[in-house]
Design a protein around this motif. Structure first.
Motif, mmCIF file in Angstrom:
data_model
loop_
_atom_site.group_PDB
_atom_site.id
_atom_site.type_symbol
_atom_site.label_atom_id
_atom_site.label_comp_id
_atom_site.label_asym_id
_atom_site.label_seq_id
_atom_site.Cartn_x
_atom_site.Cartn_y
_atom_site.Cartn_z
ATOM 1 N N PHE A 148 31.131 43.402 38.289
ATOM 2 C CA PHE A 148 30.472 42.584 37.269
ATOM 3 C C PHE A 148 29.050 43.074 37.002
ATOM 4 C CE2 PHE A 148 33.660 39.924 39.318
ATOM 5 C CZ PHE A 148 34.359 39.442 38.216
ATOM 6 N N ASP A 149 28.561 42.691 35.834
ATOM 7 C CA ASP A 149 27.206 43.023 35.406
ATOM 8 C C ASP A 149 26.309 41.820 35.669
ATOM 9 O OD1 ASP A 149 24.921 43.874 34.170
ATOM 10 O OD2 ASP A 149 25.772 44.048 32.164
ATOM 11 N N TYR A 150 25.148 42.051 36.316
ATOM 12 C CA TYR A 150 24.229 40.967 36.657
ATOM 13 C C TYR A 150 22.909 41.056 35.907
ATOM 14 C CZ TYR A 150 27.623 40.506 40.389
ATOM 15 O OH TYR A 150 28.792 40.366 41.074
ATOM 16 N N ARG A 365 40.230 50.381 28.827
ATOM 17 C CA ARG A 365 39.144 50.441 27.849
ATOM 18 C C ARG A 365 37.796 50.176 28.503
ATOM 19 N NH1 ARG A 365 42.742 46.958 23.628
ATOM 20 N NH2 ARG A 365 43.910 48.701 22.712
ATOM 21 N N LYS A 366 37.757 49.253 29.451
ATOM 22 C CA LYS A 366 36.509 48.953 30.163
ATOM 23 C C LYS A 366 36.009 50.189 30.910
ATOM 24 C CE LYS A 366 34.689 45.908 33.840
ATOM 25 N NZ LYS A 366 34.399 46.933 34.866
ATOM 26 N N VAL A 367 36.910 50.851 31.640
ATOM 27 C CA VAL A 367 36.519 51.964 32.509
ATOM 28 C C VAL A 367 36.277 53.236 31.711
ATOM 29 C CG1 VAL A 367 37.318 53.469 34.379
ATOM 30 C CG2 VAL A 367 37.699 50.997 34.513
ATOM 31 N N ASP A 537 29.237 36.046 28.549
ATOM 32 C CA ASP A 537 30.462 36.667 29.054
ATOM 33 C C ASP A 537 31.234 37.305 27.900
ATOM 34 O OD1 ASP A 537 32.451 37.357 30.882
ATOM 35 O OD2 ASP A 537 33.457 35.415 30.762
ATOM 36 N N PRO A 538 30.689 38.386 27.286
ATOM 37 C CA PRO A 538 31.318 38.939 26.073
ATOM 38 C C PRO A 538 32.722 39.464 26.301
ATOM 39 C CG PRO A 538 29.586 40.391 26.902
ATOM 40 C CD PRO A 538 29.466 39.115 27.666
ATOM 41 N N TRP A 539 33.002 39.986 27.498
ATOM 42 C CA TRP A 539 34.337 40.513 27.786
ATOM 43 C C TRP A 539 35.244 39.472 28.430
ATOM 44 C CZ3 TRP A 539 36.560 45.648 27.911
ATOM 45 C CH2 TRP A 539 35.843 46.576 27.168
ATOM 46 N N LYS A 540 34.727 38.255 28.642
ATOM 47 C CA LYS A 540 35.482 37.168 29.273
ATOM 48 C C LYS A 540 35.931 37.526 30.689
ATOM 49 C CE LYS A 540 35.011 34.863 25.503
ATOM 50 N NZ LYS A 540 33.939 33.831 25.443
ATOM 51 N N LEU A 541 35.173 38.392 31.338
ATOM 52 C CA LEU A 541 35.518 38.781 32.708
ATOM 53 C C LEU A 541 35.208 37.660 33.699
ATOM 54 C CD1 LEU A 541 34.244 42.476 32.735
ATOM 55 C CD2 LEU A 541 36.585 41.659 32.424
ATOM 56 N N ARG A 542 34.111 36.933 33.450
ATOM 57 C CA ARG A 542 33.778 35.830 34.359
ATOM 58 C C ARG A 542 34.749 34.672 34.169
ATOM 59 N NH1 ARG A 542 27.217 35.392 35.225
ATOM 60 N NH2 ARG A 542 26.828 37.614 35.563
ATOM 61 N N ALA A 543 35.184 34.444 32.940
ATOM 62 C CA ALA A 543 36.200 33.410 32.708
ATOM 63 C C ALA A 543 37.505 33.787 33.407
ATOM 64 C CB ALA A 543 36.422 33.225 31.210
ATOM 65 N N PHE A 545 37.681 35.617 36.043
ATOM 66 C CA PHE A 545 37.417 35.452 37.474
ATOM 67 C C PHE A 545 37.686 34.013 37.907
ATOM 68 C CE2 PHE A 545 34.245 34.063 40.639
ATOM 69 C CZ PHE A 545 34.663 34.820 41.737
ATOM 70 N N ALA A 546 37.212 33.059 37.121
ATOM 71 C CA ALA A 546 37.446 31.650 37.454
ATOM 72 C C ALA A 546 38.942 31.342 37.502
ATOM 73 C CB ALA A 546 36.745 30.750 36.437
ATOM 74 N N GLU A 547 39.708 31.929 36.598
ATOM 75 C CA GLU A 547 41.160 31.729 36.610
ATOM 76 C C GLU A 547 41.789 32.336 37.857
ATOM 77 O OE1 GLU A 547 42.461 33.482 32.993
ATOM 78 O OE2 GLU A 547 41.586 31.931 31.706
ATOM 79 N N LEU A 548 41.287 33.491 38.283
ATOM 80 C CA LEU A 548 41.817 34.117 39.498
ATOM 81 C C LEU A 548 41.531 33.269 40.731
ATOM 82 C CD1 LEU A 548 40.952 37.901 38.999
ATOM 83 C CD2 LEU A 548 43.161 36.779 38.702
ATOM 84 N N VAL A 549 40.355 32.644 40.772
ATOM 85 C CA VAL A 549 40.043 31.767 41.904
ATOM 86 C C VAL A 549 41.037 30.610 41.963
ATOM 87 C CG1 VAL A 549 38.335 30.187 42.878
ATOM 88 C CG2 VAL A 549 37.593 32.383 41.929
ATOM 89 N N ASP A 550 41.288 29.990 40.823
ATOM 90 C CA ASP A 550 42.252 28.883 40.789
ATOM 91 C C ASP A 550 43.642 29.358 41.201
ATOM 92 O OD1 ASP A 550 40.353 27.038 39.950
ATOM 93 O OD2 ASP A 550 40.756 27.381 37.814
ATOM 94 N N ALA A 551 44.054 30.513 40.697
ATOM 95 C CA ALA A 551 45.385 31.030 41.037
ATOM 96 C C ALA A 551 45.487 31.355 42.519
ATOM 97 C CB ALA A 551 45.687 32.267 40.194
ATOM 98 N N SER A 552 44.427 31.916 43.085
ATOM 99 C CA SER A 552 44.432 32.249 44.513
ATOM 100 C C SER A 552 44.534 30.994 45.367
ATOM 101 C CB SER A 552 43.165 33.025 44.878
ATOM 102 O OG SER A 552 43.073 34.211 44.136
ATOM 103 N N ALA A 553 43.788 29.959 44.995
ATOM 104 C CA ALA A 553 43.853 28.707 45.739
ATOM 105 C C ALA A 553 45.261 28.131 45.708
ATOM 106 C CB ALA A 553 42.859 27.704 45.156
ATOM 107 N N ALA A 554 45.919 28.248 44.557
ATOM 108 C CA ALA A 554 47.288 27.741 44.448
ATOM 109 C C ALA A 554 48.246 28.547 45.305
ATOM 110 C CB ALA A 554 47.726 27.770 42.984
ATOM 111 N N ILE A 555 48.073 29.870 45.330
ATOM 112 C CA ILE A 555 48.947 30.717 46.145
ATOM 113 C C ILE A 555 48.805 30.362 47.617
ATOM 114 C CG2 ILE A 555 49.310 33.083 46.942
ATOM 115 C CD1 ILE A 555 48.523 34.006 44.110
#
Length: 571
Positions: A148-150, A365-367, A537-543, A545-555
């Motif tokens: 991520f970019d800070y 495309r990002k890389v 969050d122009p690339w929606k990468l942080r959004a 990330f939040a979805e991945l956290v929720d998915a991980s918690a569910a797993i």
């Protein structure tokens, strides 16, 4: 008699038809290539060749330069990607242990090499999206952070290639402790001002790449990069399967139709002779070498090397030797099931390149497009970081991640010790969890026989730590030193948005590895902070990330946890 005549006529008709088909094949057979012609296609191995095709192949072998090995001609039509039967998971990840808490009076100095790889994050993202909890060793906290970019500030001029900054604030999971965030930002170079690039696409076309998330995605990814090339750039394409072959000799970057056509013809098949492919790729890099330009091999593979030079140490030595000759190596990982993350990361480290994992076209495309400047152009080499903590103000510290980047204290000033590189516009982020002296939050028990010594005047100066960075300008053998004190001016009552987000990313990585450093935080706290720190969050990468956290918690909360066996560990 009539039956006999009918049988004779039938045999004659079959023979006539066969001859006709044979003549058609002879008419369609391509002519033997000229001595300097490149291979124009890659076949699926194991296809039986007709006599005319075998003859053409022998002539092609004789016409190729001695250093190249031609691949068989393609079958009449591409074979479709077939659904393979489920196979055992053989993905490989290097074993690692979290950095320990250090007592400043015993170990006041922390030294490590910078790391700008991001492959661990996107690879773990792929697993989570598949409903699988990643093995702990697949999670590298520093690669999560550096995905991520800070918004770290860059240098004021190009006299120094980068700028270092620091921020200290209470740790969100334990207010008795603090976080120290180190940010490094390289100066950026507009794409139009990039020096000419000599790129070799080294592409794995072995049978293990015969999957939609491997070779088809690979071809799309390199098509995206091709769209960014300029007339002054050169591109070669080398492929490897059971043997290595040259698909495209050094070609100007503005001849995009030729490059894209060569990519489009690639097919998968055979075993994986990665060692031969790397040797041929470096031969092409030397052939197209540009003095003062970017000379780089970009290796794209699932890492399943199973033929030829398969020993990782031998490959690393080969790559390191070529790095010294001015040709860098970047590795891009693809696919699942047999992905060799361990080898891909090691080769990129040895080649002064970066390692990324491509799980989607958006990631490609990002890389390869948005981050092309930082991916290709190195502005500082062998960058090492060293922090000396002040025992009068800091009693303990723990570096988050970078476990396989740790250096001995004496390696910092040794210019023969290799370290990481920074590309144009690159950011590097590192987090320390620190315990301030006298806070009572120490994690290590007091020593029975420790005798407090007199605190030197320098230790009472208000400096929390002293930051030193060593780097080399590209092509130079002697390093330069930058020194920056980390003073009380870096202290914040509350972490800023960037530090809050970085802390949340670090906590997510720790939770996936077992959650031993989370203090009062749990999955719900990580998820809440992921939602609250998205910012710009122009690339929606942080959004995402939040979805991945929720998915991980569910797993992890599901009863199926552990149903998928962890991949084997590479040691």
């Amino acid at each position: 008699m009539h039956r006999h005549a009918l049988a004779v006529a039938l045999v004659a008709a079959i023979a006539t038809t066969a001859c006709s088909l044979h003549s058609d094949r002879v008419a369609e057979a391509p002519p033997a290539p000229a001595a300097d012609a490149a291979l124009d296609s890659i076949s699926v191995s194991g296809v039986r060749l007709h006599a005319e095709q075998a003859r053409a192949q022998r002539e092609r072998h004789a016409a190729m330069p001695a250093t190249l090995v031609a691949l068989p001609a393609p079958p009449p039509a591409p074979l479709p990607y077939l659904e393979a039967a489920p196979q055992a998971n053989t993905e490989q990840y290097a074993e690692r242990q979290d950095n320990p808490v250090q007592r400043v009076t015993e170990q006041p100095v922390s030294t490590f090499s910078i790391d700008v790889d991001t492959g661990s994050y996107s690879n773990v993202r792929r697993m989570i999206r598949s409903g699988v909890r990643p093995p702990a060793d697949a999670v590298r906290a520093e690669e999560f952070l550096n995905y991520f970019d800070y918004g770290h500030p860059g240098p004021d001029s190009t006299e120094t290639p980068f700028r270092a900054t620091a921020e200290i604030a209470p740790a969100p999971w334990d207010a008795r402790r603090h976080l120290l965030m180190i940010g490094i930002k390289g100066y950026d170079v507009p794409r139009a001002q990039l020096p000419p690039a000599n790129l070799v696409f080294l592409l794995d076309t072995s049978g293990s790449m015969n999957s939609p998330d491997k070779l088809p995605l690979l071809k799309q990814a390199f098509g995206e990069l091709t769209g960014q090339l300029r007339a002054q750039d050169r591109v070669s394409i080398v492929v490897y399967a059971g043997s290595a072959g040259l698909v495209l000799p050094p070609t100007p970057g503005d001849r995009k139709d030729e490059i894209l056509a060569a990519l489009d013809r690639l097919q998968a098949g055979g075993s994986t002779n990665g060692g031969d492919g790397i040797r041929l790729a470096y031969a092409m890099a030397r052939r197209g070498f540009i003095d003062g330009g970017v000379n780089r091999v970009i290796l794209a593979t699932d890492g399943d090397f199973n033929v030829g030079t398969v020993d990782g140490g031998s490959l690393e030595t080969m790559v390191a030797d070529q790095r010294k000759a001015g040709v860098a190596l970047t590795t891009l990982g693809f696919g699942q099931g047999n992905y060799n993350d361990h080898l891909a990361e090691r080769l990129a480290d040895a080649g002064d390149g970066n390692h990324a994992y491509i799980d989607t076209l958006l990631e490609a495309r990002k890389v390869l497009v948005e981050e092309m400047s930082s991916t290709l152009l190195t502005i500082a080499q062998d960058v090492k970081i060293q922090l000396e903590f002040n025992p009068a103000l800091v009693s303990e510290y723990r570096l988050v991640g970078y476990e396989n980047r740790m250096l001995a204290r004496e390696d910092f000033a040794n210019d023969r010790v290799d370290a990481g590189d920074i590309g144009a516009g690159h950011e590097v982020t590192a987090l320390y969890e620190i315990t301030l002296a006298g806070s009572g939050a120490e994690q290590l028990p007091a020593l029975r026989y420790a005798q407090p010594g007199a605190t030197p005047e320098a230790a009472r100066s208000g400096e929390f730590a002293h930051l030193r960075l060593r780097y080399k300008l590209p092509g130079q053998a002697q390093s330069r030193l930058i020194e920056t004190p980390v003073t009380r001016a870096a202290m914040r009552a509350q972490p800023g948005e960037s530090m809050r987000f970085a802390a949340t990313v670090a906590a997510f990585a720790d939770a996936l590895r077992g959650g031993t450093h989370l203090g009062s935080w749990d999955w719900s706290a990580i998820a809440a902070n992921a939602r609250d720190t998205q910012g710009r969050d122009p690339w929606k990468l942080r959004a995402e990330f939040a979805e991945l956290v929720d998915a991980s918690a569910a797993i992890i909360a599901s009863r199926d946890i552990g149903a998928t066996p962890a991949p084997p560990v590479a040691r």
